[in-house]
Every structure is written in structure tokens, then in C-alpha cells.
Design an enzyme around this catalytic site. Sequence first.
Site, mmCIF file in Angstrom:
data_model
loop_
_atom_site.group_PDB
_atom_site.id
_atom_site.type_symbol
_atom_site.label_atom_id
_atom_site.label_comp_id
_atom_site.label_asym_id
_atom_site.label_seq_id
_atom_site.Cartn_x
_atom_site.Cartn_y
_atom_site.Cartn_z
ATOM 1 N N GLU A 177 0.840 -1.217 0.097
ATOM 2 C CA GLU A 177 0.114 -0.041 0.017
ATOM 3 C C GLU A 177 0.922 1.196 0.016
ATOM 4 O O GLU A 177 0.860 2.046 1.086
ATOM 5 C CB GLU A 177 -1.076 -0.106 1.141
ATOM 6 N N GLU A 231 -4.877 -8.680 -1.548
ATOM 7 C CA GLU A 231 -5.363 -8.634 -0.163
ATOM 8 C C GLU A 231 -6.614 -8.240 -0.101
ATOM 9 O O GLU A 231 -6.877 -7.114 -0.856
ATOM 10 C CB GLU A 231 -4.246 -7.506 0.682
#
Length: 474
Positions: free
Chosen positions: A225, A321
Site C-alpha cells: 500500500e 489482499e
Amino acid sequence: MRTSTMRALAPMLLALLAGACASAPPRQSTIQSWVTTGDRSQLMQAQPALAWSETRADGPAVVVDPNQTFQTMVGFGASVTDASAWLIQTRMTASQRDALLHELFGRDGEGLGFSFTRVTVGASDFSRFHYSLADQADPTLAGFSTAPMEAEVFPTIRAALAINPDLKVMASPWSAPGWMKTTNSMIKGQLKPELYGVYATYLTRYIQAARAQGVPTDYLSIQNEPDFEPENYPGMRWGPEGRARFIGQNLGPAFQAAGIQTHILDWDHNWDKPEQPLGVLADPVARPFVSGVAWHCYGGDVSAQGQVRDAHPDKDVFFTECSGGEWAPGFSDSLMWTAKTLIVGSTTQWARGVLMWNLALDESYGPHAGGCGDCRGVVTIDSRTGAVTRNQEYYAFGHASRFVRQGARRVAVTAPEGLQAVAFINPDGSRAVLVVNDAATATAFDLGEGDAAARVSLPPRSLATFTWAALISK
């Protein structure tokens, strides 16, 4: 006279028989199926075998076209986070641990057959404490050590590999060591450009050390991220220009020099900013080192995967994810969303591998150090007894992972309005088709391939997997 007549007619009879065989529907296999319903009355429950019919009726149909093939699958699974590994290694008896790992990774007909997993390089929010693999500020990395991962994470991966030797492992760092960053902390900040070379060595040494511990790294994303700086757990912002420079000038050459074959993945973040991985792939120096793009579910639409893949059809797609949690506690709703969006949607949008976040969490949604306080694991392990609860994500993923083998090819399938479907051909030629019925009523349809069909009815709010052998005519 009778003999001569039969001899004369023989060629004609053989031709007629050959034509009949060519047009006859396949009869040598039946269709097996398993169903999970939103009301939990059926949980991956085997159904009576279905026989093929000679004709397909008019009306709704799910039709498989094995001649249109797409990506080859790596598999399905979930992440062995520090939290998951700690629970499995320290809060279960040896027999409980062995049973759970065989159930999740086994291919014995009862196991889910997970063949893809992810580990964190250093701490994430789902660690019991924050750490890197080189906490000492030293550009020579003299203090580098994977010891924090050797206690629970590596043994769990090794045990899973012993059960499924084909298991593929992805690794993702949440942050560089704090001393390499602008904040001098694992929380927030960016990697200092003058330490890009040191960080490339850090990741290279991780892969080498993990391999020495019996844990391969098949895929590596350079940053989890990278467009997010968490408030209270490790994270690091890293824009596309910096990532491209790091991959092209530092990490890619470092891997080449060390003979490392690990595939580098970019992005590892949400669907809402496809311009980020497109920016990295636009860099002519970085692009040859980038194997593919990894995606998360927390923003945007799954179609972003296809958008980037259309621009770069030579690059792989992975979905890496998504977490269930108490923000969506309803079994039926989250079962349907996960099946439609992650299993059907992500694979239809080219994902070769699909991962949930935590493989296992405890009854209090942990342990964790910052970050999400109500995330749900694929399974819940009672930290007091080791008892296992199988959550809705277990069933949504199991409907794919148990039946779609590594090396399967996704193939074309059409579905009527109200149903979602995805289809695969396994390496042995068998078919696996997952169908989701999100309607509040039962839905009947024909399931077909070629001229063969079988009549099916799916309960409301349910998903089913159908399998059959490669069709052979009479």
C-alpha cells in the site's frame, strides 16, 4: 444373397453410426457439485451427481467454451501474517495445528488446497510488536537478521510446503527499517533516495535468508500500500516515480547480480488508482523487471485490473489482499460479496492468484499492534482452546481453491442475468465452474458445454462449484 446385401450396406451403416456417435452428447462423465448457502443450511455440501442431457432447453444457461482460454492460475489462499503464525504455533496443540494446516493446504479431497500465500517482510499491523530485519542503523546491514520470522512464520510456511509442495509464496514489506526513512521511524515517511541501494540489498538478503530457512519467495512486492501512511503501524509512502527508479536502477540489477529469480510485483494497493502502476510500467528501465501488478480491494472497482492488463498484456495480474471484518458481519452478505467480487470478479479480470488477508485471527480479531481492530481471519482460532471457527471467507475461497488446481486455465463462460460465473480447465482436463446466485429466490438454469447440458437449480443467496471430466462422446 443376405450376406452380399449386408456387405453392400456395411459402409453405409458404419457412416450412419459414426455420425450418430459424433452428434451424441457426452455420457462418460457426470457432473459433481457442492453448494454453500447464505443461511448456512449447506456449507460446501456435496450434491447428488447430475447426468448430461441430450439437448439443451431454451432459457437461462451457463455455458462453458473451452476453446477460449485466458490466464494460467497460480492459486488461491491467504496471508500467513505474524498473528496467524503465532496463533497456529503457540495456541494450538500439535494435533490441532497439523489438522488445521492439512485442512487449509491439503489436496486430499477434504482440504481446501490453498496453493498461494503471502508473508510480511518485517512487521505489519498484524504483528505483536513492530520490528524490521535490520533495526540497527548501519548501511552495511551488519545486524540483519530474520530471527523474528524464524520463530513462527517460517515454521508455518515450511509445514504448509510439506503438505503442498507446489505452494507459491509472496512477500511484502510494510516499511523499510526506520533509520532508512525520512521519519526515522517505521511509521509514516518515505525511503531516503540515497539509501535505495541499501534497501535493495536488504530485500535481496531477505530472499536469500528465507530460502536458507526453507522458505522460497516466488513473488515480491516492494511495498504494501505505497499510497498510504498509517497512523499507528508500519507503512511507507512511495510514489510511482520513486518505485520505478528503485526497481529499474537498484532492485532489478541486484536480483540479477545475485541470480535471484523472484518475480517483482508493483503497486500492491487498491483498485482506485490504476494510474500508479501504469506510471511504473511506463518507465522503460523499470518495466522489464516488473513481472506484474498486485491489487487490494479497499477502494475502486475490480475492473481496474483489466484496465492495466489491457495496457500491458505481457504483465501478470494478482489480487493480494482483502479482509473480512465486523463492518460486514452478516454471513450471507459477505459470502456473496466475496464470491462475486474476489473469486469471480478478480479472476475474470485476469488475476492469476487471489489472496485474503489474515489466514487466522483470534476471538478478539488479533493479535495486532495498531491498525484494524475488527478484521476477520479466514478462520478464527480460539486462543484459549485452539478450537477453529470457519468463517464465510473460508467457504467462498474453498469453492475455488479446492477444485481449481494450480496450472488451471481460465476459459470463457456465459451466464444469464442474475448469475455470475467463472470457469477453469485443470491440467488433467477436468472442468471447474463456480456459479453465484445472489437472488432472493432459487434460480434454475442449464449448465452446458458444447451440445451437452444438465438442468440445475441453485438455492437463493448461494454459490456452487460444478466439476466434470473432459467430455468424450460415445
